[in-house]
Scaffold this active site. Structure first.
Site, mmCIF file in Angstrom:
data_model
loop_
_atom_site.group_PDB
_atom_site.id
_atom_site.type_symbol
_atom_site.label_atom_id
_atom_site.label_comp_id
_atom_site.label_asym_id
_atom_site.label_seq_id
_atom_site.Cartn_x
_atom_site.Cartn_y
_atom_site.Cartn_z
ATOM 1 N N ARG A 91 -6.345 -26.845 -9.077
ATOM 2 C CA ARG A 91 -5.957 -27.732 -7.981
ATOM 3 C C ARG A 91 -6.763 -29.023 -7.894
ATOM 4 N NH1 ARG A 91 -4.644 -23.904 -2.875
ATOM 5 N NH2 ARG A 91 -3.033 -25.395 -2.405
ATOM 6 N N LYS A 144 1.789 -24.020 9.673
ATOM 7 C CA LYS A 144 0.422 -24.386 9.296
ATOM 8 C C LYS A 144 0.415 -25.644 8.434
ATOM 9 C CE LYS A 144 -1.705 -22.294 5.671
ATOM 10 N NZ LYS A 144 -2.271 -23.272 4.721
ATOM 11 N N ASN A 145 1.268 -25.653 7.416
ATOM 12 C CA ASN A 145 1.225 -26.755 6.453
ATOM 13 C C ASN A 145 1.797 -28.065 6.994
ATOM 14 O OD1 ASN A 145 -0.069 -25.143 4.671
ATOM 15 N ND2 ASN A 145 1.637 -24.907 3.242
ATOM 16 N N ARG A 201 -6.081 -17.025 8.165
ATOM 17 C CA ARG A 201 -6.007 -18.479 7.932
ATOM 18 C C ARG A 201 -4.582 -18.979 8.176
ATOM 19 N NH1 ARG A 201 -7.262 -20.209 2.313
ATOM 20 N NH2 ARG A 201 -6.368 -22.027 3.306
ATOM 21 N N CYS A 237 -10.216 -23.074 -6.746
ATOM 22 C CA CYS A 237 -9.880 -22.108 -5.709
ATOM 23 C C CYS A 237 -9.219 -20.926 -6.383
ATOM 24 C CB CYS A 237 -9.011 -22.728 -4.624
ATOM 25 S SG CYS A 237 -7.272 -22.720 -4.960
ATOM 26 N N ASP A 277 4.635 -20.439 -2.352
ATOM 27 C CA ASP A 277 4.039 -19.698 -1.235
ATOM 28 C C ASP A 277 4.852 -18.457 -0.847
ATOM 29 O OD1 ASP A 277 1.919 -21.396 -1.137
ATOM 30 O OD2 ASP A 277 2.547 -22.470 0.669
HETATM 31 C C1 UD1 Z 1 0.467 -27.472 -0.679
HETATM 32 C C2 UD1 Z 1 0.459 -26.381 0.342
HETATM 33 C C3 UD1 Z 1 0.332 -25.029 -0.340
HETATM 34 C C4 UD1 Z 1 1.416 -24.857 -1.399
HETATM 35 C C5 UD1 Z 1 1.456 -26.066 -2.348
HETATM 36 C C6 UD1 Z 1 2.632 -26.030 -3.294
HETATM 37 C C7 UD1 Z 1 -0.551 -27.472 2.257
HETATM 38 C C8 UD1 Z 1 -1.716 -27.596 3.160
HETATM 39 N N1 UD1 Z 1 -0.676 -26.592 1.235
HETATM 40 O O1 UD1 Z 1 -0.784 -27.423 -1.356
HETATM 41 O O2 UD1 Z 1 0.452 -24.000 0.648
HETATM 42 O O3 UD1 Z 1 1.168 -23.692 -2.159
HETATM 43 O O4 UD1 Z 1 1.536 -27.286 -1.588
HETATM 44 O O5 UD1 Z 1 3.820 -25.984 -2.588
HETATM 45 O O6 UD1 Z 1 0.464 -28.096 2.461
HETATM 46 N N2 UD1 Z 1 -2.036 -31.227 -8.612
HETATM 47 C C9 UD1 Z 1 -2.672 -32.021 -9.544
HETATM 48 N N3 UD1 Z 1 -3.293 -33.156 -9.100
HETATM 49 C C10 UD1 Z 1 -3.302 -33.529 -7.784
HETATM 50 C C11 UD1 Z 1 -2.657 -32.717 -6.858
HETATM 51 C C12 UD1 Z 1 -2.015 -31.578 -7.289
HETATM 52 O O7 UD1 Z 1 -2.687 -31.714 -10.718
HETATM 53 O O8 UD1 Z 1 -3.908 -34.559 -7.470
HETATM 54 C C13 UD1 Z 1 -1.327 -29.997 -9.045
HETATM 55 C C14 UD1 Z 1 -1.897 -28.722 -8.445
HETATM 56 O O9 UD1 Z 1 -2.985 -28.247 -9.182
HETATM 57 C C15 UD1 Z 1 -0.695 -27.797 -8.513
HETATM 58 C C16 UD1 Z 1 0.483 -28.749 -8.257
HETATM 59 O O10 UD1 Z 1 -0.011 -30.050 -8.543
HETATM 60 O O11 UD1 Z 1 -0.576 -27.248 -9.792
HETATM 61 C C17 UD1 Z 1 1.032 -28.738 -6.861
HETATM 62 O O12 UD1 Z 1 -0.031 -28.842 -5.935
HETATM 63 P P1 UD1 Z 1 0.113 -29.518 -4.522
HETATM 64 O O13 UD1 Z 1 1.539 -29.704 -4.160
HETATM 65 O O14 UD1 Z 1 -0.785 -30.695 -4.461
HETATM 66 O O15 UD1 Z 1 -0.486 -28.394 -3.579
HETATM 67 P P2 UD1 Z 1 -1.249 -28.667 -2.240
HETATM 68 O O16 UD1 Z 1 -0.716 -29.915 -1.647
HETATM 69 O O17 UD1 Z 1 -2.717 -28.521 -2.451
#
Ligand code: UD1
Length: 416
Positions: free
Chosen positions: A121, A22-23, A396, A116, A304
């Site tokens: 996030r 999925k990711n 999902r 969420c 995850d």
């Molecule tokens: C992706 C995965 C999700 C997984 C996560 C962590 C997808 C579609 N989803 O989510 O399944 O749980 O990686 O491995 O690939 N953060 C910030 N600012 C930003 C972006 C992130 O502070 O601009 C923080 C987030 O709140 C979190 C951490 O960084 O605490 C990691 O998040 P991130 O790696 O961005 O998760 P996703 O990419 O949303």
């Protein structure tokens, strides 16, 4: 709303084929926005999130044609570079259209995802990176309004490791003028899979899979064919289910190298694991031993997989410490596991799980995708019947979970 009814207590036996990730599929689908030619994808999982992404792309004018596990996306003309709140709020990964839209159309209007279930996030790192590449981004009425005549290559040092943030910037940089260097980039295998797909489209990307990615922008990208990598989290979930419930299962079509941290922990728990090219066999005939985990960006232990390992720890011999370092509110499954008789106390970002001899079936409520997977694992080992409610979360991200577990001999049915 659909529910799953599970009667626990049976060991799992047999063979399964892992679905596409999925990711990886979600960002790769967004990569179609970067070219006017068809992007042909295979091994695409049949999941709600994939349908949501297809809907979002179709709203922008992308031609979507789908059959079984194949998907062809043609973004000949992008009529409206907008991602509405209605879709973004149901799937945060929608924010992955921001980079490609900006690179291809010079403008984008993408809803802020909002909070969420598992934490705040934010998307500040996506915004910061695109701004460094020359974009102006204003937040108005809950939407990011982004514009850039042509993005310019830049050096971006991410404040923290973000998977979709890295992917968004990599896609934007593929069509930017000049070279972009992303430092402190996410090393997740899905980032590498996206880079492979972009490479097939003609992008010049070096270092994906490491923490420094260098992208030399090109003026246009072509169509391509790409096979989506196997889902390492789905794989890990079924492995954890066998470690908890016992039995012997072979998972075919997997990518064992993407699962090192998980496999190591499963061995520590007492399961026998054999890896052969693209298959993983797990055998478990004893009560699992407690294993502590601490989530970290790849190649560390995946957040995850945290809920599934908490479920495993509930019936293990000894006490496990489960520490969550990525998301601040990702222990909601602990309360539901307690309803099944688990002994868990939360201290800050650590859950102390004292293994009990047995869990008892009860009604539980899924709160997010991976939490639901943890509840299903607990239900497979609990005595009697467990009803898992709100399984739209599971739909999902897990393709045909009740069928796959059914093949392995689990007593599981979907109640509509
Ligand atoms: C992706 C995965 C999700 C997984 C996560 C962590 C997808 C579609 N989803 O989510 O399944 O749980 O990686 O491995 O690939 N953060 C910030 N600012 C930003 C972006 C992130 O502070 O601009 C923080 C987030 O709140 C979190 C951490 O960084 O605490 C990691 O998040 P991130 O790696 O961005 O998760 P996703 O990419 O949303």
């Amino acid at each position: 709303m659909d529910k799953l009814r599970i009667t626990g207590g049976r060991a799992l036996e047999g063979e399964l084929t892992v679905s596409g990730a999925k990711n990886a599929a979600l960002p790769i689908m967004c990569a179609s926005l970067l070219s006017s030619q068809p992007l042909k994808l295979s091994n695409v999982p049949r999941l709600m999130d994939v349908s949501t992404m297809a809907k979002l792309l179709a709203q922008m004018g992308v031609d979507v044609s789908r059959s079984e596990h194949s998907l062809t996306l043609t973004a000949k003309d992008i009529k409206d570079p907008t991602a509405s709140y209605e879709l973004v709020k149901t799937m945060r990964a929608s924010v992955l259209v921001l980079g490609p839209l900006l690179a291809r159309c010079g403008r984008a209007k993408v809803s802020l995802p909002g909070g969420c279930a598992i934490g705040q996030r934010p998307v500040d790192q996506h915004v910061k990176g695109l701004q460094a590449m020359g974009a102006t981004i204003a937040i108005e009425h809950g939407y990011m309004h982004a514009a850039a005549e042509r993005l310019r290559g830049a050096r971006v040092v991410m404040d923290l490791v973000t998977v979709t943030g890295t992917e968004n910037l990599m896609m934007a940089a593929a069509l930017a003028e000049g070279t972009t260097v992303i430092e402190n980039a996410a090393r997740e295998p899905e980032v590498l899979d996206l880079a492979r797909c972009l490479g097939a489209m003609g992008a010049k990307i070096h270092g994906a899979g490491s923490d420094v990615i260098r992208i030399e922008g090109v003026s246009s990208l072509s169509g391509a064919s790409h096979k989506v990598m196997p889902d390492r989290i789905e794989t890990g979930t079924y492995l954890a289910a066998v470690a908890a419930a016992g039995g012997k299962v072979r998972l075919a079509g997997a990518e064992p190298r993407s699962l090192d941290a998980t496999l190591e922990k499963l061995r520590e728990a007492g399961s026998k694991i054999s890896v052969l090219d693209s298959s993983i066999e797990i055998e478990m005939h004893e009560r699992p031993r407690a294993v502590s985990v601490r989530t970290a960006p790849f190649p560390g232990f995946a957040t995850d997989m945290q809920a599934q390992f908490m479920a495993l720890a509930t019936v293990a011999e000894g006490t496990a410490l489960i520490t969550e370092t990525i998301f601040e509110n990702r222990f909601m499954h602990a309360l539901e596991l307690q309803r099944l008789g688990a002994d868990i106390s939360i201290e800050g970002n650590t859950a102390v799980v004292r293994g009990v001899q047995r869990l008892q079936g009860a009604s539980v409520m899924a709160t997010d995708l991976r939490a639901s997977a943890g509840l299903v694992i607990a239900a497979l080992v609990a005595e009697g019947e467990t009803v898992v409610e709100r399984i739209y979360h599971l739909d999902r991200g897990y393709e045909a979970i009740e069928k796959k577990l059914g093949v392995l001999g689990a007593r599981i049915e979907r109640v509509r």
